[in-house]
Scaffold this motif. Structure first.
Motif, PDB file in Angstrom:
ATOM      1  N   ARG A   1      27.560  45.415  26.285  1.00  0.00           N
ATOM      2  CA  ARG A   1      28.346  44.534  25.413  1.00  0.00           C
ATOM      3  C   ARG A   1      28.486  45.145  24.022  1.00  0.00           C
ATOM      4  O   ARG A   1      27.523  45.642  23.438  1.00  0.00           O
ATOM      5  N   ALA A   2      29.694  45.126  23.494  1.00  0.00           N
ATOM      6  CA  ALA A   2      29.949  45.680  22.163  1.00  0.00           C
ATOM      7  C   ALA A   2      29.494  44.704  21.083  1.00  0.00           C
ATOM      8  O   ALA A   2      29.686  43.494  21.197  1.00  0.00           O
ATOM      9  N   LYS A   3      28.913  45.242  20.042  1.00  0.00           N
ATOM     10  CA  LYS A   3      28.575  44.435  18.873  1.00  0.00           C
ATOM     11  C   LYS A   3      29.828  44.376  18.002  1.00  0.00           C
ATOM     12  O   LYS A   3      29.955  45.059  16.988  1.00  0.00           O
ATOM     13  N   SER A   4      30.746  43.543  18.441  1.00  0.00           N
ATOM     14  CA  SER A   4      32.051  43.480  17.795  1.00  0.00           C
ATOM     15  C   SER A   4      32.655  42.099  18.021  1.00  0.00           C
ATOM     16  O   SER A   4      32.083  41.273  18.740  1.00  0.00           O
ATOM     17  N   LYS A   5      33.803  41.862  17.418  1.00  0.00           N
ATOM     18  CA  LYS A   5      34.470  40.569  17.549  1.00  0.00           C
ATOM     19  C   LYS A   5      35.930  40.761  17.916  1.00  0.00           C
ATOM     20  O   LYS A   5      36.521  41.821  17.713  1.00  0.00           O
ATOM     21  N   THR A   6      36.497  39.711  18.494  1.00  0.00           N
ATOM     22  CA  THR A   6      37.918  39.683  18.790  1.00  0.00           C
ATOM     23  C   THR A   6      38.534  38.446  18.150  1.00  0.00           C
ATOM     24  O   THR A   6      37.818  37.606  17.588  1.00  0.00           O
ATOM     25  N   PHE A   7      39.861  38.338  18.224  1.00  0.00           N
ATOM     26  CA  PHE A   7      40.585  37.256  17.568  1.00  0.00           C
ATOM     27  C   PHE A   7      41.147  36.325  18.632  1.00  0.00           C
ATOM     28  O   PHE A   7      41.872  36.771  19.534  1.00  0.00           O
ATOM     29  N   LEU A   8      40.803  35.041  18.530  1.00  0.00           N
ATOM     30  CA  LEU A   8      41.264  34.041  19.491  1.00  0.00           C
ATOM     31  C   LEU A   8      42.071  32.968  18.775  1.00  0.00           C
ATOM     32  O   LEU A   8      41.881  32.720  17.577  1.00  0.00           O
ATOM     33  N   VAL A   9      42.959  32.317  19.512  1.00  0.00           N
ATOM     34  CA  VAL A   9      43.765  31.223  18.970  1.00  0.00           C
ATOM     35  C   VAL A   9      43.479  29.959  19.762  1.00  0.00           C
ATOM     36  O   VAL A   9      43.552  29.959  21.002  1.00  0.00           O
ATOM     37  N   ALA A  10      43.143  28.886  19.061  1.00  0.00           N
ATOM     38  CA  ALA A  10      42.823  27.610  19.697  1.00  0.00           C
ATOM     39  C   ALA A  10      44.098  26.862  20.080  1.00  0.00           C
ATOM     40  O   ALA A  10      45.213  27.255  19.725  1.00  0.00           O
ATOM     41  N   ALA A  11      43.915  25.760  20.815  1.00  0.00           N
ATOM     42  CA  ALA A  11      45.061  24.973  21.283  1.00  0.00           C
ATOM     43  C   ALA A  11      45.896  24.436  20.133  1.00  0.00           C
ATOM     44  O   ALA A  11      47.118  24.245  20.280  1.00  0.00           O
ATOM     45  N   ASP A  12      45.277  24.200  18.982  1.00  0.00           N
ATOM     46  CA  ASP A  12      46.024  23.674  17.832  1.00  0.00           C
ATOM     47  C   ASP A  12      46.718  24.773  17.031  1.00  0.00           C
ATOM     48  O   ASP A  12      47.339  24.509  16.010  1.00  0.00           O
ATOM     49  N   GLY A  13      46.599  26.009  17.501  1.00  0.00           N
ATOM     50  CA  GLY A  13      47.263  27.122  16.841  1.00  0.00           C
ATOM     51  C   GLY A  13      46.435  27.833  15.798  1.00  0.00           C
ATOM     52  O   GLY A  13      46.866  28.858  15.257  1.00  0.00           O
ATOM     53  N   SER A  14      45.256  27.334  15.516  1.00  0.00           N
ATOM     54  CA  SER A  14      44.401  27.975  14.519  1.00  0.00           C
ATOM     55  C   SER A  14      43.710  29.200  15.116  1.00  0.00           C
ATOM     56  O   SER A  14      43.368  29.224  16.299  1.00  0.00           O
ATOM     57  N   GLY A  15      43.524  30.223  14.296  1.00  0.00           N
ATOM     58  CA  GLY A  15      42.905  31.447  14.764  1.00  0.00           C
ATOM     59  C   GLY A  15      41.511  31.637  14.197  1.00  0.00           C
ATOM     60  O   GLY A  15      41.202  31.176  13.092  1.00  0.00           O
ATOM     61  N   SER A  16      40.669  32.319  14.953  1.00  0.00           N
ATOM     62  CA  SER A  16      39.312  32.597  14.492  1.00  0.00           C
ATOM     63  C   SER A  16      38.769  33.808  15.240  1.00  0.00           C
ATOM     64  O   SER A  16      39.272  34.183  16.309  1.00  0.00           O
ATOM     65  N   PHE A  17      37.721  34.407  14.691  1.00  0.00           N
ATOM     66  CA  PHE A  17      37.082  35.550  15.334  1.00  0.00           C
ATOM     67  C   PHE A  17      35.908  35.085  16.189  1.00  0.00           C
ATOM     68  O   PHE A  17      35.200  34.139  15.838  1.00  0.00           O
ATOM     69  N   ALA A  18      35.718  35.752  17.322  1.00  0.00           N
ATOM     70  CA  ALA A  18      34.652  35.392  18.256  1.00  0.00           C
ATOM     71  C   ALA A  18      33.993  36.664  18.789  1.00  0.00           C
ATOM     72  O   ALA A  18      34.619  37.724  18.843  1.00  0.00           O
ATOM     73  N   GLU A  19      32.735  36.550  19.195  1.00  0.00           N
ATOM     74  CA  GLU A  19      32.032  37.680  19.775  1.00  0.00           C
ATOM     75  C   GLU A  19      32.725  38.127  21.064  1.00  0.00           C
ATOM     76  O   GLU A  19      33.229  37.305  21.841  1.00  0.00           O
ATOM     77  N   THR A  20      32.775  39.421  21.283  1.00  0.00           N
ATOM     78  CA  THR A  20      33.340  39.918  22.535  1.00  0.00           C
ATOM     79  C   THR A  20      32.436  39.537  23.705  1.00  0.00           C
ATOM     80  O   THR A  20      31.243  39.324  23.545  1.00  0.00           O
ATOM     81  N   SER A  21      33.038  39.462  24.886  1.00  0.00           N
ATOM     82  CA  SER A  21      32.295  39.068  26.089  1.00  0.00           C
ATOM     83  C   SER A  21      31.580  40.270  26.708  1.00  0.00           C
ATOM     84  O   SER A  21      31.941  41.427  26.477  1.00  0.00           O
ATOM     85  N   GLU A  22      30.578  39.974  27.518  1.00  0.00           N
ATOM     86  CA  GLU A  22      29.876  41.031  28.246  1.00  0.00           C
ATOM     87  C   GLU A  22      30.835  41.653  29.264  1.00  0.00           C
ATOM     88  O   GLU A  22      31.477  40.940  30.042  1.00  0.00           O
ATOM     89  N   PRO A  23      30.954  42.981  29.299  1.00  0.00           N
ATOM     90  CA  PRO A  23      31.879  43.617  30.237  1.00  0.00           C
ATOM     91  C   PRO A  23      31.200  43.954  31.558  1.00  0.00           C
ATOM     92  O   PRO A  23      29.975  43.866  31.698  1.00  0.00           O
TER      93      PRO A  23
END
Length: 371
Positions: free
Chosen positions: A123-145
């Motif tokens: 798993r990378a010690k990094s983050k990705t960018f996600l968008v919620a149902a209301d359209g707001s964006g936030s950063f989240a931990e990457t998932s285990e590959p």
């Protein structure tokens, strides 16, 4: 004396100047489709000698961030065709950056909610960018590959080939740039920090570089070397990218790339978006030796440098022959007319980092041009 504003032939592409718009992820393509905002954004910056688009996923599996564009569905290609038509109408040249993020992703972005893929299940010690149902964006931990099976690798090579073909023949791009940098899938295979494989794609430098060269060969075979560039980042720590011995690794990569006749090699110097003198391992990276390894192997492609360049540093790089082209990133975000501003010495707009990722036209297409 060569200047930033002199024309240059880069592979099959005649460029009006040596100023390149760097690839910049902006997260403004809902459902992975470039829209009218993207058309305006790229059209505004068409005076660059060359535009390299934001990184663009070659498949759904290659997606790692919300609202970034793709090259694997008809509506995505149609959206990009509007962009390339607009840039060409302004006399510009544009290539698309081919992207597979590998482990820098999240299960919510993957087909069927599956795990992202990687050379090894680390798993990378990094983050990705996600968008919620209301359209707001936030950063989240990457998932285990999960680690790719060796039998799957050839399929991803073909995904790169198909995306390159579609980019040229359907979307109308002038060329493609293979994204081998910044801790994404090809770079993950290169580096010992993320590649713990024991098969033909792991262990030695030659094995770890095998996947990269298979992709290069497939893309060049499909669209031609004169329309193909590659991006590399020898020492960046971006996305948890690490290798204690980058010099022999990347000199090997450079030497092998020298035999493909590529249009250009795009090099990020130092830490992406950070210190230019950043180093991994015990000694500073020798970029001159890296370039020499490429030239000594017969590589004639243009040498494109990137990271923290201002006008003075860029002019010096071109004047001395250290580089043929210089890429600008954040300065192009805030200055759609950057070429003219640099040429005339006009003051530059400051970029608003709060609007870099996601949102609307604010901070995207509303930066003013110089009077």
């Amino acid at each position: 004396m060569t200047t930033l504003f002199d024309p240059i032939a880069v592979g099959d592409l005649p460029l009006a100047n040596r100023i390149v718009m760097a690839p910049l992820t902006r997260n403004r393509s809902p459902h992975a489709v470039p829209g009218d905002l993207s058309v305006t954004y790229y059209r505004q910056r068409a005076t660059a000698g060359l535009i390299v688009t934001e990184a663009t996923a070659i498949t759904h599996q290659g997606q790692g961030y919300a609202n970034v564009p793709g090259l694997y569905a008809p509506e995505q290609l149609a959206g990009w065709k509007k962009v390339t038509d607009a840039v060409h109408a302004e006399g510009g040249k544009i290539v698309v950056q081919l992207w597979h993020v590998g482990r820098i992703s999240h299960t919510s972005l993957q087909p069927g909610g599956g795990k992202p893929v990687a050379p090894s299940a680390i798993r990378a010690k990094s983050k990705t960018f996600l968008v919620a149902a209301d359209g707001s964006g936030s950063f989240a931990e990457t998932s285990e590959p999960r680690a790719l099976e060796q039998s799957e690798i050839a399929g991803i090579v073909q995904d790169f080939r198909r995306a390159a073909k579609a980019a040229i023949e359907v979307a109308g791009f002038d060329g493609v740039e293979i994204h081998g940098a910044n801790g994404y899938l090809l770079d993950q295979f290169l580096r010992s920090g993320s590649n713990h494989r024991t098969d033909a794609y792991g262990g030695s430098i030659e094995n770890r570089a095998r996947f990269l060269f298979e992709v290069v060969e497939a893309v060049v075979g499909e669209v031609g070397a004169g329309r193909t560039g590659i991006r590399l980042s020898p020492v960046t720590p971006a996305n948890d990218s690490s290798d204690p011995e980058p010099q022999p690794l990347f000199e090997h990569v450079a030497s092998e790339l020298g035999r493909y006749g590529l249009a250009y090699v795009h090099v990020i110097e130092g830490a992406t978006g950070g210190a230019r003198d950043f180093q991994q391992g015990e000694r500073p990276f020798d970029y001159a030796a890296f370039k020499a390894a490429y030239r000594d192997a017969g590589g004639e492609g243009a040498w494109l440098v990137n990271n923290g360049y201002d006008r003075e540093l860029a002019e010096a790089a071109v004047k001395t022959g250290r580089a043929d082209l210089v890429a600008f990133g954040k300065l192009f975000i805030a200055n759609p007319d950057l070429v003219r501003r640099l040429q005339q010495g006009t003051a530059l707009n400051a970029p608003d980092s709060n609007t870099f990722y996601g949102g609307s036209s604010k901070g995207y297409t509303d930066y003013p041009t110089a009077a």
